[in-house]
Design a protein around this motif. Structure first.
Motif, mmCIF file in Angstrom:
data_model
loop_
_atom_site.group_PDB
_atom_site.id
_atom_site.type_symbol
_atom_site.label_atom_id
_atom_site.label_comp_id
_atom_site.label_asym_id
_atom_site.label_seq_id
_atom_site.Cartn_x
_atom_site.Cartn_y
_atom_site.Cartn_z
ATOM 1 N N GLY A 61 2.926 -78.205 9.132
ATOM 2 C CA GLY A 61 2.405 -77.391 8.700
ATOM 3 C C GLY A 61 3.076 -77.780 7.309
ATOM 4 N N VAL A 62 1.512 -77.339 6.470
ATOM 5 C CA VAL A 62 1.714 -77.124 4.748
ATOM 6 C C VAL A 62 1.734 -75.572 4.421
ATOM 7 N N GLY A 63 2.074 -74.469 4.946
ATOM 8 C CA GLY A 63 1.923 -73.503 4.775
ATOM 9 C C GLY A 63 0.436 -72.616 4.226
ATOM 10 N N ASP A 64 0.441 -72.088 3.595
ATOM 11 C CA ASP A 64 -0.404 -71.203 3.246
ATOM 12 C C ASP A 64 -1.814 -72.114 2.325
ATOM 13 N N GLY A 65 -1.203 -72.734 1.910
ATOM 14 C CA GLY A 65 -2.411 -74.339 0.934
ATOM 15 C C GLY A 65 -2.931 -74.851 1.925
ATOM 16 N N TRP A 66 -3.792 -76.249 0.963
ATOM 17 C CA TRP A 66 -4.680 -77.072 1.337
ATOM 18 C C TRP A 66 -4.001 -78.214 1.749
ATOM 19 N N ALA A 67 -3.689 -79.163 2.656
ATOM 20 C CA ALA A 67 -3.564 -80.320 2.696
ATOM 21 C C ALA A 67 -4.463 -80.830 2.258
ATOM 22 N N LEU A 68 -5.722 -81.553 2.239
ATOM 23 C CA LEU A 68 -6.396 -82.301 1.582
ATOM 24 C C LEU A 68 -6.026 -81.675 0.006
ATOM 25 N N TRP A 69 -6.302 -80.759 -0.821
ATOM 26 C CA TRP A 69 -5.314 -80.569 -1.680
ATOM 27 C C TRP A 69 -4.156 -81.678 -2.206
ATOM 28 N N ASP A 70 -3.686 -81.033 -1.548
ATOM 29 C CA ASP A 70 -1.731 -81.158 -2.253
ATOM 30 C C ASP A 70 -2.180 -82.667 -1.898
ATOM 31 N N LEU A 71 -2.498 -83.632 -0.450
ATOM 32 C CA LEU A 71 -2.736 -85.278 -0.429
ATOM 33 C C LEU A 71 -3.037 -85.622 -1.860
ATOM 34 N N ALA A 72 -3.944 -84.953 -2.343
ATOM 35 C CA ALA A 72 -5.135 -85.412 -3.454
ATOM 36 C C ALA A 72 -4.420 -85.360 -5.047
ATOM 37 N N ARG A 73 -3.454 -84.330 -5.036
ATOM 38 C CA ARG A 73 -2.326 -84.300 -5.888
ATOM 39 C C ARG A 73 -1.236 -85.131 -5.693
ATOM 40 N N GLY A 74 -0.814 -85.099 -5.081
ATOM 41 C CA GLY A 74 0.749 -85.824 -5.126
ATOM 42 C C GLY A 74 1.417 -84.923 -4.464
ATOM 43 N N ASN A 75 1.434 -83.559 -4.381
ATOM 44 C CA ASN A 75 2.627 -82.559 -3.543
ATOM 45 C C ASN A 75 2.072 -82.074 -3.123
ATOM 46 N N ILE A 76 3.352 -81.869 -1.346
ATOM 47 C CA ILE A 76 2.751 -80.259 -1.414
ATOM 48 C C ILE A 76 4.094 -79.176 -1.474
ATOM 49 N N PRO A 77 3.700 -77.939 -1.304
ATOM 50 C CA PRO A 77 4.806 -77.040 -1.948
ATOM 51 C C PRO A 77 5.798 -77.072 -1.176
ATOM 52 N N ARG A 78 5.155 -76.767 0.677
ATOM 53 C CA ARG A 78 6.151 -76.421 1.878
ATOM 54 C C ARG A 78 5.411 -77.111 2.881
ATOM 55 N N LEU A 79 6.559 -78.070 3.527
ATOM 56 C CA LEU A 79 5.787 -78.361 4.994
ATOM 57 C C LEU A 79 6.530 -77.593 6.075
ATOM 58 N N ASP A 80 6.033 -76.979 7.018
ATOM 59 C CA ASP A 80 7.173 -76.717 7.755
ATOM 60 C C ASP A 80 6.797 -77.930 9.585
ATOM 61 N N VAL A 81 8.312 -77.820 9.463
ATOM 62 C CA VAL A 81 7.954 -78.954 11.213
ATOM 63 C C VAL A 81 8.804 -78.333 11.728
ATOM 64 N N SER A 82 8.091 -78.518 13.084
ATOM 65 C CA SER A 82 8.623 -78.053 14.256
ATOM 66 C C SER A 82 8.662 -79.094 15.531
ATOM 67 N N THR A 83 9.552 -78.755 16.335
ATOM 68 C CA THR A 83 10.003 -79.885 17.411
ATOM 69 C C THR A 83 10.674 -79.179 18.625
ATOM 70 N N GLU A 84 10.317 -80.129 19.836
ATOM 71 C CA GLU A 84 11.034 -79.103 21.095
ATOM 72 C C GLU A 84 11.797 -80.559 21.380
ATOM 73 N N ASP A 85 11.434 -81.460 21.104
ATOM 74 C CA ASP A 85 12.453 -82.650 21.844
ATOM 75 C C ASP A 85 12.875 -83.445 20.575
#
Length: 239
Positions: A61-85
């Protein structure tokens, strides 16, 4: 009569304009939603490719931001990563929840800081013991949170008890053998093939944690062992 017709035509034109405008806005919203979904998929696929040890069920997940905008400017303020395996050393089916801050994309992707929580269940620990000592049956694994130990019933019918204790040293956590008893008598741990006194790393698996992470705490819980890790600025290979 003429005035009435004129008013009717004006009302119809306004309704037509409103209908067309609403349709255009709806199409734009739908297009944006599809693009946002695709952008999130791109980020998820890049993270999964960069960290295959996270397993097939990784969610990003990209937190409260927009992934489309983050990709366009090349900067993602926060990435939330989760997995069970995830797989961590010998431990499989590990639950991981991580937060990556200030992810910068480009020719050389970087992350400003990382915080992660890793939980190895008793089932995961049992599988790790079986892998480390294939000839030893493992009947069950339980925990003793008060004493901070993990207990494994080993041998035919669970006649032995292997006691493991998580040890935090130099930013890493190992499961050290705290004792082994057979029929109530203490015996050397090398009887299980654990001559080094711990569940060591698998061959070919890096001993250092990724992204410069270092373990800051470890706690035995009712359902397993939980480890907290923190990392500073680091390269983000493969993203």
């Amino acid at each position: 009569m003429k005035q009435l017709l004129t008013k009717s035509r004006a009302v119809m034109r306004r309704h037509l304009v409103l209908t067309v405008t609403a349709s255009v806005l709806l199409a734009a919203v739908l297009a944006t939603g599809v693009a946002e979904f695709a952008a999130r998929g791109v980020i998820r696929d890049r993270v999964a490719a960069a960290a295959p040890a996270l397993g097939d069920g990784v969610a990003v997940g990209v937190g409260d931001g927009w992934a489309l905008w983050d990709l366009a400017r090349g900067n993602i303020p926060r990435l939330d990563v989760s997995t069970e395996d995830a797989r961590v050393g010998r431990l499989t089916d590990v639950r991981v929840q991580a937060r990556l801050d200030d992810v910068r994309l480009g020719e050389r992707a970087t992350v400003g800081g990382t915080h992660a929580r890793v939980t190895a269940s008793t089932r995961s620990i049992a599988a790790a013991i079986r892998e480390a000592a294939p000839s030893v049956p493992v009947a069950a694994v339980t925990t003793d949170p008060e004493r901070g130990t993990v207990l494994a019933a080993v041998g035919p019918g669970g006649v032995g008890q292997l006691t493991l204790r998580p040890v935090l040293a130099d930013g890493k956590v190992t499961l050290a053998v705290d004792g082994l008893t057979l029929f109530g008598r203490s015996v050397p741990a090398d009887r299980l093939g654990l001559a080094d006194g711990a569940l060591g790393s698998r061959a070919g698996v890096p001993k250092d944690y990724p992204l410069g992470l270092e373990a800051t705490s470890v706690r035995v819980q009712a359902d397993g062992v939980q480890i907290a890790l923190t990392g500073g600025p680091s390269p983000l290979p493969g993203v």
